[in-house]
Design an enzyme around this catalytic site. Sequence first.
Site, PDB file in Angstrom:
ATOM      1  N   SER A 123     -14.629 -33.535 -44.396  1.00  0.00           N
ATOM      2  CA  SER A 123     -15.576 -32.889 -43.529  1.00  0.00           C
ATOM      3  C   SER A 123     -15.048 -31.663 -42.778  1.00  0.00           C
ATOM      4  O   SER A 123     -15.831 -30.881 -42.266  1.00  0.00           O
ATOM      5  CB  SER A 123     -16.088 -33.920 -42.516  1.00  0.00           C
ATOM      6  OG  SER A 123     -15.021 -34.370 -41.697  1.00  0.00           O
ATOM      7  N   SER A 127     -10.582 -36.176 -44.609  1.00  0.00           N
ATOM      8  CA  SER A 127     -11.264 -34.951 -44.163  1.00  0.00           C
ATOM      9  C   SER A 127     -10.389 -33.764 -43.799  1.00  0.00           C
ATOM     10  O   SER A 127     -10.916 -32.671 -43.573  1.00  0.00           O
ATOM     11  CB  SER A 127     -12.161 -35.264 -42.972  1.00  0.00           C
ATOM     12  OG  SER A 127     -13.385 -35.761 -43.445  1.00  0.00           O
ATOM     13  N   LYS A 154     -12.107 -27.524 -35.199  1.00  0.00           N
ATOM     14  CA  LYS A 154     -13.239 -28.268 -35.753  1.00  0.00           C
ATOM     15  C   LYS A 154     -14.198 -28.640 -34.618  1.00  0.00           C
ATOM     16  O   LYS A 154     -13.763 -28.993 -33.522  1.00  0.00           O
ATOM     17  CB  LYS A 154     -12.710 -29.532 -36.444  1.00  0.00           C
ATOM     18  CG  LYS A 154     -13.770 -30.312 -37.212  1.00  0.00           C
ATOM     19  CD  LYS A 154     -13.128 -31.471 -37.978  1.00  0.00           C
ATOM     20  CE  LYS A 154     -14.130 -32.269 -38.786  1.00  0.00           C
ATOM     21  NZ  LYS A 154     -13.532 -33.374 -39.542  1.00  0.00           N
TER      22      LYS A 154
HETATM   23  N1  GLN Z   1     -15.457 -38.213 -46.886  1.00  0.00           N
HETATM   24  C1  GLN Z   1     -15.179 -39.388 -46.139  1.00  0.00           C
HETATM   25  C2  GLN Z   1     -16.455 -39.889 -45.499  1.00  0.00           C
HETATM   26  O1  GLN Z   1     -17.446 -39.337 -45.780  1.00  0.00           O
HETATM   27  C3  GLN Z   1     -14.112 -39.115 -45.109  1.00  0.00           C
HETATM   28  C4  GLN Z   1     -14.583 -38.345 -43.963  1.00  0.00           C
HETATM   29  C5  GLN Z   1     -13.533 -38.070 -42.950  1.00  0.00           C
HETATM   30  O2  GLN Z   1     -12.337 -38.194 -43.214  1.00  0.00           O
HETATM   31  N2  GLN Z   1     -13.980 -37.738 -41.752  1.00  0.00           N
HETATM   32  O3  GLN Z   1     -16.463 -40.800 -44.735  1.00  0.00           O
END
Ligand code: GLN
Length: 475
Positions: free
Chosen positions: A154, A178, A79
């Site tokens: 994400s 994420s 990532k």
């Molecule tokens: N979707 C969640 C957010 O937008 C979690 C994102 C994540 O785990 N980095 O904050």
Amino acid sequence: MIDLNKLTVKKARKALDRQDFSAKELAESFFKKIKNEDPKIRAYLSLTEELAMKQAAGADKMIASGKTKLLTGIPCAIKDNLMIKGERCTAGSKFLEKYTAPYEATVIEKLRNEGAIFLGKTNMDEFAMGSSCEKSAYFPTKNPQDLDRVPGGSSGGSAAAVAADMCVFALGSDTGGSIRQPASFCGVAGLKPTYGAVSRYGLIAFASSLDQIGPLAKNSEDCRIIFDAIKGRDKMDSTTVDTFVNKDFDIKKLRIGLPKEYFGKGLDPNVEKSVREAIKFFEKSGAEIKEISLPRTDYALPCYYIIAPSEASANLARFDGIRYNEMVKPELADNVIAFYLQNRQAGFGAEVKKRIMLGTYTLSAGYYDAYYKKALKVRTLIKNDFEKAFQEADVIMGPTSPCLPFKIGEKMDNPLEMYLADVYTVSVNLAGLPGISLSCGAHQNLPIGLQIIAPQFEESTLFNVSDYFEKNYKI
Ligand code: GLN
């Protein structure tokens, strides 16, 4: 003829040691696959081909001398918020478009020491803020199962790369879901480790008390191998410890808790059906199924959307246009404050700005007690709910996401609906617990994920339960 791109970590290890093919051939077959498939999926933000081929040559030498390690010659995707020294690292943001990592993340160093090969950096929502990969400042990634749909986020690029056989495994980060939610949307396995199990050194921080790095792979067996390679105490991250718990596993003695709050309003009936079938399988195998309650589930999202933006607003204060990347020429600003503001205006996307504003507000002198402090108290209550539940159950199960992978653009104008995609995952981060998402079925070809949650540092329990499921359950 075996398909090199479909190999698991375990199978690739055996085949490389038998010298069925070389590490160079394996890496080349992945780059070929990426060049053919990725223009339509767009999982990768950048490829690290030169580095990969150099690593592959080194791996082949080790294989020839018979001295291989856990991951010698095995290609992976990373990532783009994790730093590989000397390579570009953008975190999905324009702010870091020209940023080259000056040092190596601990997880990368560990993978490198085990011989893994880095194919490239994967797409993500900007600074990991999002659930669909549509908030990347570069381009959206598509779900390999259906190109009109999102891969989740994400870590959507990492999940899509694993699902489309464009790497053997990948690393992601999980602050509120994420890793698990994109794993669920793409039909792969993804582990969010216990807070403190894996070093965050070299991860571009989103919300430091929630962030964890973990693997996405074809199955839970591979997740276990990668987790073992990256876990453990690191002097560069003082929150890490080595207090892992290994318990005996017997499916007939396993107590599975089903939180009644995870099967209520808002859950897609097709998701519920698949998850309930998977749970039935455990019941038939002799496990005890119990209904439990996590009464503060309703407060998890509001609590997360105060704590995560608060921490993000502090973490992102360092992006000022002087360090990292200059978005605007200094001569265009009258003074230094104007310079910062212009850079931040130009460098951050709308979602990131929204979170910074939210976080600055909830931390401000007049509102700190009403929002941030209150959210911290609620966080403790959520943690207590889990502790109580784990007196009755060894693991907790439910859906990873309330919905199926949605259409690209479908939730872009509806932030609340987008945030709801994380309703079952955020509380696991708030409580610092380990959680895994496993593929447990599909509806009209759209993958569905089963989430399993365990007490802190009981990743081995998660893997024992997951391995049992993956070996015996016919999807
Ligand atoms: N979707 C969640 C957010 O937008 C979690 C994102 C994540 O785990 N980095 O904050």
